[in-house]
Design a protein around this motif. Structure first.
Motif, PDB file in Angstrom:
ATOM      1  N   ALA A 179      46.907 -61.392  33.231  1.00  0.00           N
ATOM      2  CA  ALA A 179      46.450 -62.612  34.063  1.00  0.00           C
ATOM      3  C   ALA A 179      45.553 -61.944  35.165  1.00  0.00           C
ATOM      4  CB  ALA A 179      47.740 -63.307  34.567  1.00  0.00           C
ATOM      5  N   ALA A 180      44.683 -62.810  35.965  1.00  0.00           N
ATOM      6  CA  ALA A 180      44.196 -62.388  37.008  1.00  0.00           C
ATOM      7  C   ALA A 180      45.198 -62.066  37.851  1.00  0.00           C
ATOM      8  CB  ALA A 180      43.105 -63.623  37.480  1.00  0.00           C
TER       9      ALA A 180
ATOM     10  N   ALA B  33      58.645 -57.764  39.291  1.00  0.00           N
ATOM     11  CA  ALA B  33      59.740 -58.646  39.186  1.00  0.00           C
ATOM     12  C   ALA B  33      59.647 -60.015  38.144  1.00  0.00           C
ATOM     13  CB  ALA B  33      60.071 -59.369  40.556  1.00  0.00           C
ATOM     14  N   PRO B  34      60.563 -60.238  37.373  1.00  0.00           N
ATOM     15  CA  PRO B  34      60.253 -61.378  36.471  1.00  0.00           C
ATOM     16  C   PRO B  34      59.819 -62.405  37.119  1.00  0.00           C
ATOM     17  CG  PRO B  34      62.427 -60.464  36.178  1.00  0.00           C
ATOM     18  CD  PRO B  34      61.827 -59.834  37.279  1.00  0.00           C
ATOM     19  N   SER B  35      60.107 -62.842  38.423  1.00  0.00           N
ATOM     20  CA  SER B  35      59.367 -64.183  38.997  1.00  0.00           C
ATOM     21  C   SER B  35      57.751 -64.121  39.123  1.00  0.00           C
ATOM     22  CB  SER B  35      60.072 -64.216  40.466  1.00  0.00           C
ATOM     23  OG  SER B  35      59.866 -63.199  41.119  1.00  0.00           O
ATOM     24  N   GLU B  36      57.400 -62.856  39.323  1.00  0.00           N
ATOM     25  CA  GLU B  36      55.872 -62.390  39.712  1.00  0.00           C
ATOM     26  C   GLU B  36      55.414 -63.051  38.026  1.00  0.00           C
ATOM     27  OE1 GLU B  36      52.792 -58.879  40.857  1.00  0.00           O
ATOM     28  OE2 GLU B  36      55.042 -58.366  40.003  1.00  0.00           O
ATOM     29  N   VAL B  37      56.031 -62.602  37.172  1.00  0.00           N
ATOM     30  CA  VAL B  37      55.412 -62.740  35.764  1.00  0.00           C
ATOM     31  C   VAL B  37      55.288 -64.532  35.577  1.00  0.00           C
ATOM     32  CG1 VAL B  37      55.464 -62.515  33.226  1.00  0.00           C
ATOM     33  CG2 VAL B  37      56.030 -60.674  34.861  1.00  0.00           C
ATOM     34  N   MET B  38      56.408 -65.035  35.714  1.00  0.00           N
ATOM     35  CA  MET B  38      56.680 -66.637  35.389  1.00  0.00           C
ATOM     36  C   MET B  38      55.648 -67.056  36.346  1.00  0.00           C
ATOM     37  SD  MET B  38      58.773 -66.611  33.329  1.00  0.00           S
ATOM     38  CE  MET B  38      59.099 -68.191  33.187  1.00  0.00           C
ATOM     39  N   ALA B  39      55.554 -66.746  37.586  1.00  0.00           N
ATOM     40  CA  ALA B  39      54.359 -67.466  38.581  1.00  0.00           C
ATOM     41  C   ALA B  39      53.101 -67.302  38.115  1.00  0.00           C
ATOM     42  CB  ALA B  39      54.429 -66.646  39.951  1.00  0.00           C
TER      43      ALA B  39
ATOM     44  N   VAL C 210      56.765 -70.427  25.201  1.00  0.00           N
ATOM     45  CA  VAL C 210      56.395 -69.297  25.626  1.00  0.00           C
ATOM     46  C   VAL C 210      56.966 -68.692  26.736  1.00  0.00           C
ATOM     47  CG1 VAL C 210      53.861 -69.386  26.696  1.00  0.00           C
ATOM     48  CG2 VAL C 210      54.192 -67.341  25.449  1.00  0.00           C
ATOM     49  N   ARG C 211      57.086 -69.588  27.811  1.00  0.00           N
ATOM     50  CA  ARG C 211      57.541 -69.438  29.155  1.00  0.00           C
ATOM     51  C   ARG C 211      59.147 -69.136  28.986  1.00  0.00           C
ATOM     52  NH1 ARG C 211      56.460 -70.630  33.924  1.00  0.00           N
ATOM     53  NH2 ARG C 211      58.360 -72.000  34.408  1.00  0.00           N
ATOM     54  N   ASP C 212      59.741 -69.813  27.807  1.00  0.00           N
ATOM     55  CA  ASP C 212      61.083 -69.410  27.533  1.00  0.00           C
ATOM     56  C   ASP C 212      61.338 -67.924  27.320  1.00  0.00           C
ATOM     57  OD1 ASP C 212      62.246 -71.833  28.122  1.00  0.00           O
ATOM     58  OD2 ASP C 212      62.392 -72.433  25.964  1.00  0.00           O
ATOM     59  N   LEU C 213      60.348 -67.413  26.311  1.00  0.00           N
ATOM     60  CA  LEU C 213      60.218 -66.043  25.977  1.00  0.00           C
ATOM     61  C   LEU C 213      60.295 -64.965  27.157  1.00  0.00           C
ATOM     62  CD1 LEU C 213      59.964 -64.022  23.480  1.00  0.00           C
ATOM     63  CD2 LEU C 213      57.814 -64.134  23.768  1.00  0.00           C
ATOM     64  N   LEU C 214      58.934 -65.539  28.094  1.00  0.00           N
ATOM     65  CA  LEU C 214      58.985 -64.713  29.289  1.00  0.00           C
ATOM     66  C   LEU C 214      60.196 -64.625  30.088  1.00  0.00           C
ATOM     67  CD1 LEU C 214      55.161 -66.015  30.575  1.00  0.00           C
ATOM     68  CD2 LEU C 214      55.857 -64.138  29.121  1.00  0.00           C
ATOM     69  N   GLY C 215      60.895 -65.960  30.153  1.00  0.00           N
ATOM     70  CA  GLY C 215      62.026 -65.642  31.050  1.00  0.00           C
ATOM     71  C   GLY C 215      63.278 -64.794  30.566  1.00  0.00           C
TER      72      GLY C 215
ATOM     73  N   ASP D 211      64.475 -58.892  31.885  1.00  0.00           N
ATOM     74  CA  ASP D 211      64.753 -58.854  33.567  1.00  0.00           C
ATOM     75  C   ASP D 211      64.052 -57.216  33.956  1.00  0.00           C
ATOM     76  OD1 ASP D 211      66.204 -56.698  32.467  1.00  0.00           O
ATOM     77  OD2 ASP D 211      68.283 -57.612  32.656  1.00  0.00           O
ATOM     78  N   ARG D 212      63.293 -56.994  32.986  1.00  0.00           N
ATOM     79  CA  ARG D 212      62.366 -55.680  33.755  1.00  0.00           C
ATOM     80  C   ARG D 212      61.164 -55.702  32.841  1.00  0.00           C
ATOM     81  NH1 ARG D 212      62.304 -49.533  32.297  1.00  0.00           N
ATOM     82  NH2 ARG D 212      61.248 -49.020  34.382  1.00  0.00           N
ATOM     83  N   TRP D 213      60.110 -55.920  33.834  1.00  0.00           N
ATOM     84  CA  TRP D 213      58.721 -55.702  33.264  1.00  0.00           C
ATOM     85  C   TRP D 213      57.814 -54.508  33.891  1.00  0.00           C
ATOM     86  CZ3 TRP D 213      56.127 -59.366  30.152  1.00  0.00           C
ATOM     87  CH2 TRP D 213      56.928 -60.631  30.000  1.00  0.00           C
ATOM     88  N   LEU D 214      57.042 -54.232  33.234  1.00  0.00           N
ATOM     89  CA  LEU D 214      56.260 -53.257  33.885  1.00  0.00           C
ATOM     90  C   LEU D 214      54.866 -53.728  34.073  1.00  0.00           C
ATOM     91  CD1 LEU D 214      57.640 -50.081  31.841  1.00  0.00           C
ATOM     92  CD2 LEU D 214      58.147 -50.821  34.118  1.00  0.00           C
ATOM     93  N   LYS D 215      53.921 -53.170  34.895  1.00  0.00           N
ATOM     94  CA  LYS D 215      52.946 -53.778  34.843  1.00  0.00           C
ATOM     95  C   LYS D 215      51.657 -52.417  34.836  1.00  0.00           C
ATOM     96  CE  LYS D 215      52.945 -54.720  40.020  1.00  0.00           C
ATOM     97  NZ  LYS D 215      52.744 -55.722  40.923  1.00  0.00           N
ATOM     98  N   TRP D 216      50.379 -52.842  34.784  1.00  0.00           N
ATOM     99  CA  TRP D 216      49.400 -51.989  34.782  1.00  0.00           C
ATOM    100  C   TRP D 216      48.069 -52.577  35.015  1.00  0.00           C
ATOM    101  CZ3 TRP D 216      47.913 -46.960  33.010  1.00  0.00           C
ATOM    102  CH2 TRP D 216      46.717 -46.775  32.585  1.00  0.00           C
TER     103      TRP D 216
END
Ligand SMILES: Cc1cc2nc3c(=O)[nH]c(=O)nc-3n(C[C@H](O)[C@H](O)[C@H](O)COP(=O)(O)OP(=O)(O)OC[C@H]3O[C@@H](n4cnc5c(N)ncnc54)[C@H](O)[C@@H]3O)c2cc1C
Length: 404
Positions: A233-234, A247-253, A264-269, A272-277
């Motif tokens: 995402a942008a 944080a997972p909340s950052e991704v959900m937002a 797909v939001r259920d999957l994103l939820g 409890d750990r995301w990595l970003k690049w």
């Protein structure tokens, strides 16, 4: 290790490890230096198209990978807001059509297989925790200075290959400082245990959700035990790391309800750990090679991930480079220029195609509707056939000798 046939490789990513294997098969010795203390890929998947698996087969790595890989039957492209299908691009006949499979797998599994194959080769030496700092060419070859903590490590060879990724210091040494540009897009990555994912998301398929200012791809890895999720995402966040926690909340937002389907939001939820690049771009340098030094993979032509070809191009580079060096071992500068010449146009074309996909994926409104209409009208087979020039690529017949 004698220096007379020794090539030093800066970077033990997919490109550097493949280059070591390809060079060893061609009678060279390879010293691979990587700054990382341990080579471990944190949770992420990778798509390996037939042009890449064909070479891994040539190098004897696919037997190790096969039990861990999934051959997806299709890429299912769907609308973000309701999950309705735009088009289904078939992949189940890839092995028959292109002579080699299309696989998805965990990067760690690919990396482990490459490392295991390297460790079996007495002519490959893998030096971890060694950060290449400087290098100098001289009449006998190249001297590379790396740092292991506070201690200096010197390596001597007849040539140096910069396989040190998008932020390559070897590239900087060749062309000066031309830093990559961030694209204001961020990729978040996570692994979901398959038994926590809805059944339709465990299918052996690559699912691509296209939405406004973002897209999400997911597919099974680790023999189906986990689902790899990549969400792009942008975002203006910038950093050079590959593995920053998010944080997972950052991704959900980034993928809000209403614009993104509940499924797909259920999957994103789940994770409890995301990595970003942070996605960055860098045009190819005016020249990849100088004296007996050259570049490969992201160091030469960083790839945006919208065509899933960055690692594939690094693998192709590695194989072609080893062939060219073995054809002209007494004149490595010339062999490297021939290699560069062989690779430049194809990798630039793939870079352009990836960038173009990145734009198309993010269309919305009327543009998005037009894109969906065109994709649906073309149909999955014709869309895939448009990439035959990528998947059908093979080194020329003389080089394509089974059991080499
Ligand atoms: C979200 C995302 C998804 C992607 N998905 C796919 C996909 O499905 N399929 C695909 O083909 N490609 C994909 N790519 C692209 C792919 O990951 C890269 O193109 C590929 O990893 C590049 O490999 P490389 O070996 O050139 O560089 P890297 O993998 O970046 O490896 C460089 C290595 O050099 C080391 N290094 C750096 N500097 C030094 C130094 N000074 N001294 C010593 N060592 C050093 C690093 O530690 C690292 O190990 C994706 C990329 C992203 C961002």
């Amino acid at each position: 290790m004698a220096t007379s046939r020794t090539i030093i490789i800066a970077g033990a990513g997919i490109g550097g490890l493949t280059a070591a294997l390809a060079l060893a098969r061609r009678g060279f010795r390879a010293v691979v230096l990587d700054q990382a203390e341990r080579l471990e890929e944190t949770g992420a998947g990778i798509q390996l198209s037939p042009n890449a698996t064909r070479i891994l087969g040539q190098l004897g790595v696919t037997d190790r990978l096969r039990p861990l890989a999934t051959a997806p039957t299709a890429i299912r492209v769907q609308r973000a807001h309701n999950g309705s299908q735009i088009v289904r691009i078939p992949l189940s006949d890839c092995e028959e059509t292109y002579g080699s499979p299309y696989w998805v797998m965990h990067r760690g599994d690919l990396q482990a297989a490459l490392i295991a194959a390297c460790r079996e080769q007495p002519d490959i030496s893998l030096e971890l925790g060694a950060r290449v700092e400087t290098f100098a060419t001289h009449s006998n070859g190249v001297t590379v200075k790396a740092m292991r903590g506070q201690s200096a490590v010197d390596a001597q060879g007849v040539g140096l290959v910069g396989a040190d990724g998008i932020w390559s210091m070897v590239r900087t040494g060749i062309e000066g400082v031309t830093p990559p540009k961030f694209t204001k897009r961020v990729a978040w990555r996570a692994l979901v245990p398959a038994d926590m994912a809805p059944p339709q998301m465990r299918e052996p398929e690559i699912t691509l959700w296209l939405g406004r200012k973002g897209h999400i791809a997911h597919y099974p890895v680790q023999s189906g035990r986990a689902i790899n999720v990549v969400a792009i995402a942008a975002d203006t966040w910038t950093d050079t790391g590959w593995s920053t926690d998010s944080a997972p909340s950052e991704v959900m937002a980034k993928f809000p309800a209403g614009k993104w389907s509940r499924h797909v939001r259920d999957l994103l939820g789940i994770p409890d750990r995301w990595l970003k690049w942070a996605l960055a771009e860098r045009p190819q340098p005016r020249r990849w090679s100088q004296d007996q030094i050259t570049l490969l993979g992201d160091a030469a032509h960083p790839m945006l991930p919208f065509l899933a070809q960055g690692a594939a191009m690094a693998i192709e580079d590695a194989f072609v480079l080893a062939n060219r060096l073995s054809e002209n071992p007494d004149n490595l500068p010339q062999a490297m220029r021939v290699y560069e010449n062989d690779r430049r146009a194809r990798t630039a074309k793939v870079q352009r195609a990836a960038r173009s996909n990145g734009k198309i994926y993010q269309y919305s409104g009327l543009d998005g509707a037009a894109r969906d209409f065109v994709m649906a009208t073309l149909g999955g087979t014709r869309i895939r056939n448009r990439y035959d020039w990528i998947y059908n690529w093979r080194v020329d017949a003389a080089e394509f000798t089974p059991g080499m």
